[in-house]
Design an enzyme around this catalytic site. Structure first.
Site, PDB file in Angstrom:
ATOM      1  N   CYS A 136     -10.341 -11.729  21.747  1.00 12.37           N
ATOM      2  CA  CYS A 136      -9.677 -10.775  20.852  1.00 12.37           C
ATOM      3  C   CYS A 136      -8.626  -9.960  21.588  1.00 12.37           C
ATOM      4  O   CYS A 136      -8.109  -8.974  21.050  1.00 12.37           O
ATOM      5  CB  CYS A 136     -10.709  -9.856  20.185  1.00 12.37           C
ATOM      6  SG  CYS A 136     -11.706  -8.892  21.344  1.00 12.37           S
ATOM      7  N   GLN A 169     -17.858  -9.976  12.559  1.00 10.48           N
ATOM      8  CA  GLN A 169     -16.427 -10.206  12.353  1.00 10.48           C
ATOM      9  C   GLN A 169     -16.011  -9.694  10.972  1.00 10.48           C
ATOM     10  O   GLN A 169     -16.694  -9.928   9.978  1.00 10.48           O
ATOM     11  CB  GLN A 169     -16.101 -11.693  12.468  1.00 10.48           C
ATOM     12  CG  GLN A 169     -16.294 -12.264  13.857  1.00 10.48           C
ATOM     13  CD  GLN A 169     -15.214 -11.861  14.846  1.00 10.48           C
ATOM     14  OE1 GLN A 169     -14.313 -11.081  14.523  1.00 10.48           O
ATOM     15  NE2 GLN A 169     -15.276 -12.393  16.048  1.00 10.48           N
ATOM     16  N   CYS A 229       0.849  -1.194   0.000  1.00 10.87           N
ATOM     17  CA  CYS A 229       0.000   0.000   0.000  1.00 10.87           C
ATOM     18  C   CYS A 229       0.882   1.240   0.000  1.00 10.87           C
ATOM     19  O   CYS A 229       1.832   1.337   0.784  1.00 10.87           O
ATOM     20  CB  CYS A 229      -0.912   0.005   1.222  1.00 10.87           C
ATOM     21  SG  CYS A 229      -1.909   1.500   1.397  1.00 10.87           S
TER      22      CYS A 229
END
Length: 473
Positions: free
Chosen positions: A428, A304, A112
């Protein structure tokens, strides 16, 4: 590796403020001690010494070990680097790379163009499989140190295709000049907006919307009233939600509606009170889970972000939980029913508990629409000890937990008292997971299996799943 502090050995003469007459003949010595001197951030940066990296932590930071411990963003094992120190706490230094003197063979050019400015991805500088392997090993070592489990319990990581994995994103906006709007993500360690026309980690259906969306809101004064814009790609439609702080002008609303028609997407606006108005709808959005089941999220509901990894995660959780007809199973922090629906499909009786009342109602309606009737849906404050104990009082054979980053502290204490046979914990946040796992282990459970889930490639985030079983007393 540079060492900025080395503890002195023996006595430093500067710490001695005179001895009374006759010292050495048994009389008391008067010694004034000063505090140890640790390097400041300015001292470290002024020294500009090279640091050699010898490992990676689970967040993907380079680690240099010695009398001084470094955690360095952007550094890889076996590299010699120059750093800029960001903070210093005694012998621990947090820093970032300023120059790579000797690069790792696994260092790569970010795919990127704004990776070094954008705060969305932090690990594009390392080959993704290498990053996953190093972080997997680091997390295993941390858990072994804190929780002490058998080496064979650690399972292969769950991962998916890269780079286009994100089906959900929140775009920030800078509309101080409505004619030159910036739309994208916030910069790393800053508040400025990195302006983009597309994003290589978003699924193509979302990435290709950014440029035309920017055009649709440019030139309108109401753009200043937009807080953020959320995107979600479902199986059958794309949802765009524009959050605004005050009433939008009619011409701006018309432009959003036209954009939605041209791009064939759902368009919803959300006001400051959390009320939604649909401007255009292609179809109610659906997101698949497993076994042919699907979710129907509202604009702000949790889903998710990585569809492929989510499918693998749910499948593994079901395999470890092994639900059977006739069992009583609790699915806590159940959300819209990502795990609930396939668990119920086994024939077990399921109690699904979630803290957000609106999500509970949507989950129930969605389940009934798909023929799932063996679930007791409940809204509950899962941080309230009395409510949690009461909800567990009926007894459960098995429990699945999937909490937010805060973890499940209250619930884990309650589970030790309720003693279900099996617990599958999906986390998480490795830090709160290790805290909660310690509670379960000390309360009589054994961690039979554990492993990582790469839900967010190229970022510092890492998820975990573990299977706990009740030890025979």
């Amino acid at each position: 590796m540079a060492i900025f502090y080395k503890p002195s050995k023996g006595k430093n003469k500067s710490n001695v403020k005179g001895r009374v007459r006759g010292a050495g003949s048994g009389e008391k010595q008067h010694i004034v001690k000063t505090k140890q001197s640790w390097p400041s951030v300015d001292d470290i940066n002024a020294a500009n010494e090279a640091v050699t990296i010898d490992g990676m932590d689970w967040q993907g930071q380079g680690v240099a070990r010695g009398e001084t411990l470094y955690f360095v963003d952007g550094a890889l094992p076996d590299e010699t680097i120059q750093i800029k120190a960001l903070s210093s706490n005694k012998q621990i230094i947090n820093a970032k790379v300023t120059k790579v003197n000797t690069p790792s063979v696994h260092r790569q050019k970010p795919f990127c163009g704004v990776a070094n400015q954008c705060g969305g991805c932090q690990l594009q500088h390392v080959e993704p499989q290498v990053a996953l392997a190093l972080r997997d090993d680091a997390l295993k070592s941390m858990f072994q140190r804190k929780l002490g489990f058998n080496e064979g319990a650690w399972q292969a990581p769950i991962s998916g295709d890269r780079p286009r994995y994100r089906r959900k994103a929140r775009l920030a906006i800078d509309a101080r000049n409505p004619d030159k709007i910036k739309l994208g993500f916030r910069e790393s360690a800053g508040k400025n907006i990195v302006d983009i026309d597309g994003c290589p980690v978003l699924v193509e259906a979302l990435s290709q919307l950014i440029a035309p969306l920017k055009s649709a809101i440019t030139g309108y004064a109401s753009a200043r009233l937009v807080g953020h814009i959320s995107l979600l790609a479902g199986e059958n439609a794309v949802q765009v939600t524009v959050k605004h702080t005050r009433s939008l002008a009619n011409d701006f609303i018309a432009s959003l509606s036209q954009f939605a028609v041209e791009q064939n997407v759902n368009m919803t606006i959300e006001d400051g009170n959390g009320d939604f108005t649909s401007l255009h709808e292609v179809a109610p959005i659906t997101c698949n889970t497993v076994d042919g089941f699907y979710l129907q999220p509202g604009p702000n509901d949790f889903v998710q972000v990585n569809a492929e990894v989510n499918t693998k995660m749910v499948a593994q959780a079901l395999s470890w939980l092994a639900p059977k007809a006739g069992e009583r199973i609790a699915d806590w922090f159940s959300g819209l029913g990502n795990f609930t629906l396939p668990i119920a499909n086994s024939g077990a009786t399921v109690r699904a508990v979630e803290g957000v009342a609106e999500m509970v109602q949507r989950a129930k309606s969605n389940a009934l629409e798909q023929g799932i009737i063996n679930v007791d849906w409940m809204q509950l404050d899962l941080a309230d000890e009395k409510s949690v104990d009461k909800a567990l009082a009926g007894g459960f054979d098995k429990v699945l937990l999937d909490p937010s980053r805060e973890g499940a502290l209250t619930v884990c204490h309650a589970l030790v008292r309720a003693i279900p046979n099996t617990i599958v914990y999906v986390s998480c946040n490795p830090n709160t997971f290790s805290r909660d796992a310690r509670i379960l282990i000390d309360g009589g459970y054994q961690m039979q299996k554990a492993g990582v889930i790469e839900m967010f490639p190229f970022t510092h985030h890492m998820e975990t799943m573990a299977l706990f079983t009740r030890q025979q007393q």
